[in-house]
Design a protein around this motif. Sequence first.
Motif, PDB file in Angstrom:
ATOM      1  N   GLY A  96       0.828  -1.382   0.092  1.00 23.77           N
ATOM      2  CA  GLY A  96       0.095  -0.112   0.080  1.00 23.77           C
ATOM      3  C   GLY A  96       0.833   1.245   0.233  1.00 23.77           C
ATOM      4  N   LYS A  97       2.241   1.177   0.292  1.00 24.76           N
ATOM      5  CA  LYS A  97       3.050   2.478   0.206  1.00 24.76           C
ATOM      6  C   LYS A  97       3.760   2.506  -1.024  1.00 24.76           C
ATOM      7  CE  LYS A  97       4.174   1.500   4.960  1.00 24.76           C
ATOM      8  NZ  LYS A  97       4.809   0.271   5.690  1.00 24.76           N
ATOM      9  N   TYR A  98       2.798   3.405  -1.832  1.00 29.03           N
ATOM     10  CA  TYR A  98       3.381   3.399  -3.266  1.00 29.03           C
ATOM     11  C   TYR A  98       4.482   4.317  -3.361  1.00 29.03           C
ATOM     12  CZ  TYR A  98      -1.166   1.553  -4.974  1.00 29.03           C
ATOM     13  OH  TYR A  98      -2.165   0.791  -5.133  1.00 29.03           O
ATOM     14  N   LYS A  99       4.963   5.289  -2.440  1.00 27.30           N
ATOM     15  CA  LYS A  99       6.023   6.086  -2.527  1.00 27.30           C
ATOM     16  C   LYS A  99       7.252   5.347  -2.439  1.00 27.30           C
ATOM     17  CE  LYS A  99       7.735  10.469  -1.700  1.00 27.30           C
ATOM     18  NZ  LYS A  99       8.684  10.463  -0.603  1.00 27.30           N
ATOM     19  N   ALA A 100       7.204   4.488  -1.327  1.00 23.44           N
ATOM     20  CA  ALA A 100       8.311   3.600  -0.886  1.00 23.44           C
ATOM     21  C   ALA A 100       8.645   2.691  -2.020  1.00 23.44           C
ATOM     22  CB  ALA A 100       7.842   2.945   0.348  1.00 23.44           C
ATOM     23  N   LEU A 101       7.747   2.029  -2.800  1.00 21.68           N
ATOM     24  CA  LEU A 101       7.656   0.983  -3.587  1.00 21.68           C
ATOM     25  C   LEU A 101       8.489   1.710  -4.855  1.00 21.68           C
ATOM     26  CD1 LEU A 101       4.549  -1.017  -3.228  1.00 21.68           C
ATOM     27  CD2 LEU A 101       7.000  -1.777  -2.591  1.00 21.68           C
ATOM     28  N   LYS A 102       7.925   2.742  -5.038  1.00 25.04           N
ATOM     29  CA  LYS A 102       8.571   3.523  -6.212  1.00 25.04           C
ATOM     30  C   LYS A 102      10.226   3.888  -6.115  1.00 25.04           C
ATOM     31  CE  LYS A 102       4.720   5.741  -8.783  1.00 25.04           C
ATOM     32  NZ  LYS A 102       3.960   7.064  -9.100  1.00 25.04           N
ATOM     33  N   GLU A 103      10.399   4.381  -4.605  1.00 17.02           N
ATOM     34  CA  GLU A 103      11.821   4.658  -4.386  1.00 17.02           C
ATOM     35  C   GLU A 103      12.609   3.459  -4.684  1.00 17.02           C
ATOM     36  OE1 GLU A 103      10.606   8.498  -1.625  1.00 17.02           O
ATOM     37  OE2 GLU A 103      11.221   6.601  -0.462  1.00 17.02           O
ATOM     38  N   ALA A 104      12.173   2.097  -3.939  1.00 18.40           N
ATOM     39  CA  ALA A 104      13.043   0.922  -4.314  1.00 18.40           C
ATOM     40  C   ALA A 104      13.212   0.553  -5.708  1.00 18.40           C
ATOM     41  CB  ALA A 104      12.275  -0.244  -3.667  1.00 18.40           C
ATOM     42  N   LEU A 105      12.261   0.675  -6.554  1.00 18.22           N
ATOM     43  CA  LEU A 105      12.409   0.597  -7.927  1.00 18.22           C
ATOM     44  C   LEU A 105      13.333   1.653  -8.496  1.00 18.22           C
ATOM     45  CD1 LEU A 105      11.613  -0.720 -10.644  1.00 18.22           C
ATOM     46  CD2 LEU A 105       9.916   0.907 -10.931  1.00 18.22           C
ATOM     47  N   ALA A 106      13.155   2.815  -8.410  1.00 19.87           N
ATOM     48  CA  ALA A 106      14.333   3.769  -8.771  1.00 19.87           C
ATOM     49  C   ALA A 106      15.642   3.555  -8.234  1.00 19.87           C
ATOM     50  CB  ALA A 106      14.028   5.301  -8.076  1.00 19.87           C
ATOM     51  N   LYS A 107      15.859   3.015  -7.205  1.00 21.93           N
ATOM     52  CA  LYS A 107      17.221   2.792  -6.708  1.00 21.93           C
ATOM     53  C   LYS A 107      17.705   1.411  -7.456  1.00 21.93           C
ATOM     54  CE  LYS A 107      20.460   1.694  -2.987  1.00 21.93           C
ATOM     55  NZ  LYS A 107      20.816   0.857  -3.901  1.00 21.93           N
TER      56      LYS A 107
END
Length: 316
Positions: free
Chosen positions: A253-264
């Motif tokens: 449910g934490k889309y921002k954290a998941l996006k950050e993980a993908l970006a990294k």
Amino acid sequence: MKKVLLSGIKPTGTSGLHLGNYFGAIKQFVDMQDSYDSYVFVADLHALTTVHDAEQMRKNIFDIAAAYLACGLDPKKVVLFKQSDVAGPITELTWIFNCITTVPYLERAHAYKDANVKDHEVSVGLFDYPILMASDILIQDADVVPVGADQKQHVEYARDTAQKFNRIWGETFTIPEPLILEDTGVVPGTDGRKMSKSYGNTISLFATDEEITKAVMGIVTDSSGNRPENVYAIHKLLRTEAELELLYAEHAGKYKALKEALAKDLQDFIRPLREKYLALQANPEEVYAVLRRGAETVRVKVEAKQMQFKKAVGLE
Ligand code: ADP
Ligand code: TRP
């Protein structure tokens, strides 16, 4: 004897190559370079259907060649060349194939149909695109042609054309097989549709960290579930499902954290490719030398084949 692998990319991109090109095409060439007798080329004659600016063309050609090298194609294992360096034999074969190809058959090609609906007036070059591509493939006696799912029909045109030629003039051409990876046949873009430069939903293969962050933060998400599907779909290119299961459970449910993980993950993946690409951009002679050597090698091969098909049709 190793089987022959052939593939090419057309140098049309103004924004350069994207992850779809890498996972759908180039990665396969790299993975297979040890086990196949490999020929990988820059399809510049195909690009002429859309690129009509000479400077742009020269730059696009160079960029694709540099990208091939940056992504790990090893010129000691793969013959890297540009199509126009052997334009004579290839376009001669295209003409012969044109003479045994009917107009309604070419009218059924998806790429032509799409262009015909979308655009104004379609050029003869675009209409004949599948036959030029058949010539690229058949002149090398390719056994396998690794491509993204969108190119499957074109490989079928090459198969049909080989069979037709062989029926008319006797066994001359090998029947090629398309090679399409299930997982990456269609790499999704930031909006969930197929990643494509024509949709503006790409992530560049040589993007900077900032560009990656920007693209990833722009991935379209809907808030209906715990997992942002468009983020996950791109993430799956880089990590195993088991790894992702943990990560996505932890950040449900934490889309921002998941996006950050993908970006990294994307940044770590892209960084070494970008560094190599920039080094080649700074030393263009290295890239041109590879293309020159490739042209010499491939010329010998296609000229032998040219002799064979000309004899078969009675032109020699
Ligand atoms: P684009 O769709 O951006 O114009 P091209 O048509 O130039 O890309 O494609 C070059 C190569 O990359 C082809 O082999 C094509 O099949 C592959 N490819 C492009 N986009 C994708 C994608 N989203 N998924 C898988 N393969 C792709
Ligand atoms: N049509 C391919 C594309 O758009 C490029 C291409 C031209 C090609 N000739 C080829 C691919 C021969 C494989 C084999 O991406």
